[in-house]
Design a protein around this motif. Structure first.
Motif, PDB file in Angstrom:
ATOM      1  N   ASN A  59     -23.400  21.711 -23.564  1.00  0.00           N
ATOM      2  CA  ASN A  59     -23.630  23.146 -23.388  1.00  0.00           C
ATOM      3  C   ASN A  59     -24.941  23.441 -22.669  1.00  0.00           C
ATOM      4  O   ASN A  59     -25.423  24.571 -22.691  1.00  0.00           O
ATOM      5  CB  ASN A  59     -23.617  23.847 -24.751  1.00  0.00           C
ATOM      6  CG  ASN A  59     -22.242  23.846 -25.388  1.00  0.00           C
ATOM      7  OD1 ASN A  59     -21.247  24.051 -24.704  1.00  0.00           O
ATOM      8  ND2 ASN A  59     -22.179  23.599 -26.682  1.00  0.00           N
ATOM      9  N   GLY A  60     -25.526  22.403 -22.059  1.00  0.00           N
ATOM     10  CA  GLY A  60     -26.785  22.583 -21.357  1.00  0.00           C
ATOM     11  C   GLY A  60     -28.004  22.364 -22.218  1.00  0.00           C
ATOM     12  O   GLY A  60     -29.139  22.546 -21.755  1.00  0.00           O
ATOM     13  N   GLY A  61     -27.805  21.958 -23.481  1.00  0.00           N
ATOM     14  CA  GLY A  61     -28.923  21.693 -24.376  1.00  0.00           C
ATOM     15  C   GLY A  61     -29.448  20.280 -24.210  1.00  0.00           C
ATOM     16  O   GLY A  61     -29.044  19.538 -23.319  1.00  0.00           O
ATOM     17  N   LYS A  62     -30.323  19.885 -25.123  1.00  0.00           N
ATOM     18  CA  LYS A  62     -30.961  18.574 -24.999  1.00  0.00           C
ATOM     19  C   LYS A  62     -30.584  17.593 -26.099  1.00  0.00           C
ATOM     20  O   LYS A  62     -31.137  16.498 -26.153  1.00  0.00           O
ATOM     21  CB  LYS A  62     -32.481  18.740 -24.953  1.00  0.00           C
ATOM     22  CG  LYS A  62     -33.085  19.435 -26.163  1.00  0.00           C
ATOM     23  CD  LYS A  62     -34.603  19.594 -25.998  1.00  0.00           C
ATOM     24  CE  LYS A  62     -35.234  20.312 -27.190  1.00  0.00           C
ATOM     25  NZ  LYS A  62     -36.706  20.454 -27.039  1.00  0.00           N
ATOM     26  N   TYR A  63     -29.646  17.972 -26.978  1.00  0.00           N
ATOM     27  CA  TYR A  63     -29.374  17.128 -28.130  1.00  0.00           C
ATOM     28  C   TYR A  63     -27.974  16.512 -28.071  1.00  0.00           C
ATOM     29  O   TYR A  63     -26.995  17.177 -27.722  1.00  0.00           O
ATOM     30  CB  TYR A  63     -29.535  17.919 -29.426  1.00  0.00           C
ATOM     31  CG  TYR A  63     -30.946  18.443 -29.612  1.00  0.00           C
ATOM     32  CD1 TYR A  63     -32.021  17.562 -29.708  1.00  0.00           C
ATOM     33  CD2 TYR A  63     -31.201  19.806 -29.653  1.00  0.00           C
ATOM     34  CE1 TYR A  63     -33.314  18.029 -29.852  1.00  0.00           C
ATOM     35  CE2 TYR A  63     -32.496  20.287 -29.808  1.00  0.00           C
ATOM     36  CZ  TYR A  63     -33.551  19.399 -29.899  1.00  0.00           C
ATOM     37  OH  TYR A  63     -34.836  19.861 -30.042  1.00  0.00           O
ATOM     38  N   ALA A  64     -27.909  15.225 -28.436  1.00  0.00           N
ATOM     39  CA  ALA A  64     -26.626  14.512 -28.454  1.00  0.00           C
ATOM     40  C   ALA A  64     -25.911  14.685 -29.783  1.00  0.00           C
ATOM     41  O   ALA A  64     -24.705  14.458 -29.874  1.00  0.00           O
ATOM     42  CB  ALA A  64     -26.852  13.030 -28.186  1.00  0.00           C
ATOM     43  N   PHE A  65     -26.624  15.044 -30.834  1.00  0.00           N
ATOM     44  CA  PHE A  65     -26.065  15.196 -32.183  1.00  0.00           C
ATOM     45  C   PHE A  65     -25.302  13.947 -32.605  1.00  0.00           C
ATOM     46  O   PHE A  65     -24.129  13.992 -32.971  1.00  0.00           O
ATOM     47  CB  PHE A  65     -25.189  16.452 -32.276  1.00  0.00           C
ATOM     48  CG  PHE A  65     -25.975  17.724 -32.148  1.00  0.00           C
ATOM     49  CD1 PHE A  65     -26.877  18.104 -33.122  1.00  0.00           C
ATOM     50  CD2 PHE A  65     -25.836  18.528 -31.028  1.00  0.00           C
ATOM     51  CE1 PHE A  65     -27.629  19.264 -32.998  1.00  0.00           C
ATOM     52  CE2 PHE A  65     -26.577  19.685 -30.886  1.00  0.00           C
ATOM     53  CZ  PHE A  65     -27.477  20.061 -31.873  1.00  0.00           C
TER      54      PHE A  65
END
Length: 566
Positions: free
Chosen positions: A83-89
């Motif tokens: 979604n354009g964020g920085k986290y892979a979760f």
């Protein structure tokens, strides 16, 4: 001629990149499709559900019940990389502070330094469950009940809720947590962590251990469980949450069913993925990746450094491991660089535990460590022999090592470790165990002097507390140092993040040098999925080992699946 060829290649590359970009944008804006079943090969492929009763405090309960039982908080998946964020979760139990959203909690605030007020969402429903409960709204009393039941459990992790004095419902949708002292893990301990599920009291009355009684407010209901094979979750038509896609809200979940498969045989798992019987295989070892990429080139992949550290724990309350010289010697006797290069084919990091490299501010690389730590990761059998002689074991010794038969990796690696140790006169007796007995040996503190295990990094604070504080369940080495325990407790009370990080870095350096374990490399792992799985990019956990919110937002493009021949 060469220049024209280069230009042509460049133009083709640019066109392909533009097409890819357009395709990506189109995929991001694609409207979801309802229906179908998401078949998932578990990231814990050999371990079936351990218990359905949250009060049993088993580490895997959120993986098995997290589609059904919700929590106060969860990962904010809008901040995922897709979604354009920085986290892979992908971390097993770590959510960055800027990537946490309210799940059952609509809002929360500190009304004073030791009082947290949580406002619950209204009109969240528990669906009717024949023989268990009628449909009703979730209330603050359910949160208090769930917390109280967890806290009263005889299986509770020692000290886990000691920072709380009282949890009370002040009205139908407001819960107040009253603290004895600040705890840096307050949101993890009973918010989005391993033991934070909100369960209706009717389930406990009916019998929470019986899977047929399990029901909650989550996106799915547990419809079938076959021990050692699968857990099947059916769509909860009354689920409250939505997903925003291209500016429009869509009701969740998209899939009619999610099936979590337990498949103990690695070759069978890989075949099920390759033949489309699995839509997602959450964990693939590096040894299978090249062949799968050749036989199923349409598969999509993510590569991630395992969030489960591995080591051979040495019981420091038994001889000879009460002597630091022996523990350090065994570390130097194992050629860890060779394990990375030869055993893992380079798909591992020499040093990535107990802190994970993703834990910015907490993790320090080996190059920054003192010599007392670096030495433990340098193969030096001659110094190992010298230390053993100084400790009174010039001819070595023998000890038993327990290992879980469910871990193919450990079953294959342990003989290699045994061969290294034999070179310095130390012999091991390998005792494979089924997972239930293996886990019980540690939790009852009856484990052998050697205990080969995986242990989740969890999060930057818990990784130290659970493994090295006296009396903790996951402290397989039985490490006990009152001064160290006091330092851990002080760090947990620090509100200042920078000071807390500094304290945890210092404790990590110190415990590494003490060598209560034979520290082992951390492998890279892979997740694979077919392109017909939409709104998914290899995310694994939206809280502590909890994937329910992830699969609630994924859907199957059944037309694409048919076009690809499945």
């Amino acid at each position: 001629m060469a220049r024209r060829a280069s230009l042509a290649i460049a133009a083709t590359a640019m066109a392909m990149a533009a097409a890819f970009a357009c395709g990506t944008a189109a995929a991001q804006a694609e409207a979801p499709k309802y229906g179908g079943t998401i078949e998932v090969g578990s990231v814990y492929p050999t371990i079936s559900a351990l218990s359905w009763d949250l009060g049993d405090w088993n580490w895997k309960q959120n993986y098995d019940t997290g589609q059904v039982y919700e929590q106060l908080f969860a990962a904010d998946l809008s901040k995922a990389r897709r979604n354009g964020g920085k986290y892979a979760f992908q971390a097993d139990a770590w959510l960055p502070e800027d990537a946490i959203r309210g799940e059952l909690a609509e809002s929360w605030k500190w009304t004073d330094p030791l009082t947290l007020e949580v406002k619950l969402r209204k009109n969240v429903r528990f669906p009717a469950k024949p023989g268990v409960m009628e449909e009703r709204e979730l209330t603050a009393e359910d949160v208090v009940f769930s917390y109280s039941r967890q806290s009263a459990s005889a299986k509770k992790i020692p000290t886990y809720f000691d920072h709380l004095s009282k949890v009370e419902a002040v009205d139908k949708h407001t819960v107040v947590f009253r603290f004895k002292e600040f705890n840096a893990e307050w949101d993890y301990r009973f918010g989005w962590g391993y033991y934070s599920g909100i369960m209706p009291k009717e389930v406990a009355t009916a019998g929470a251990a019986n899977w047929k009684n399990v029901t909650g407010s989550g996106p799915f209901t547990l419809s079938q469980f076959v021990q050692g094979n699968s857990s099947t979750y059916a769509k909860n038509a009354q689920y409250w949450d939505t997903e925003k896609i291209d500016g429009k809200d869509y009701k969740l979940p998209f899939a009619d069913k999610v099936v979590l498969r337990t498949v103990k045989d690695e070759a069978t798992r890989n075949t099920m993925l390759r033949t489309g019987k699995l839509d997602v295989l959450e964990m693939v070892r590096w040894t299978a990746v090249d062949e799968l990429k050749k036989s199923a080139p349409q598969l999509k992949w993510s590569r991630w450094l395992s969030y489960t550290g591995q080591y051979l724990a040495l019981r420091v309350d038994t001889k000879p491991f009460n002597d630091i010289r022996v523990r350090r010697a065994l570390n130097m006797a194992v050629n860890k660089q060779e394990i990375v290069k030869q055993y893992y084919g380079g798909n591992a990091e020499l040093f990535a535990y107990p802190q994970h490299p993703d834990y910015s501010g907490y993790f320090e690389p080996l190059s920054a460590m003192p010599e007392s730590v670096k030495e433990l990761f340098t193969y030096n059998p001659e110094k190992a022999k010298k230390l053993l002689a100084e400790a009174g074991y010039p001819k070595g010794f023998k000890f038993k090592v327990q290992v879980c038969a469910c871990s193919q990796d450990h079953m294959e690696m342990l003989p290699l470790i045994a061969a290294y140790l034999e070179q310095v006169g130390v012999r091991i007796e390998i005792q494979p165990m089924e997972y239930g007995a293996f886990l019980s040996a540690m939790t009852t503190k009856t484990n052998a002097p050697g205990y080969m295990m995986n242990n989740g990094h969890t999060n930057p604070t818990t990784t130290i507390r659970k493994s090295f504080v006296a009396g903790q369940v996951w402290n397989a080495s039985q490490w006990s140092d009152p001064k160290f325990d006091a330092r851990v407790n002080q760090a947990f009370q620090m509100r200042d993040l920078g000071k807390r990080q500094e304290a945890l870095r210092a404790m990590t350096r110190d415990i590494l040098a003490e060598a209560p374990y034979i520290w082992l490399p951390t492998p890279y792992l892979f997740t694979a999925w077919w392109p017909w799985v939409k709104n998914y990019d290899g995310e694994l956990r939206a809280g502590a080992v909890r994937n329910g919110p992830i699969y609630a937002r994924a859907w199957i493009d059944q037309e694409m699946k048919k076009k690809l021949g499945f």
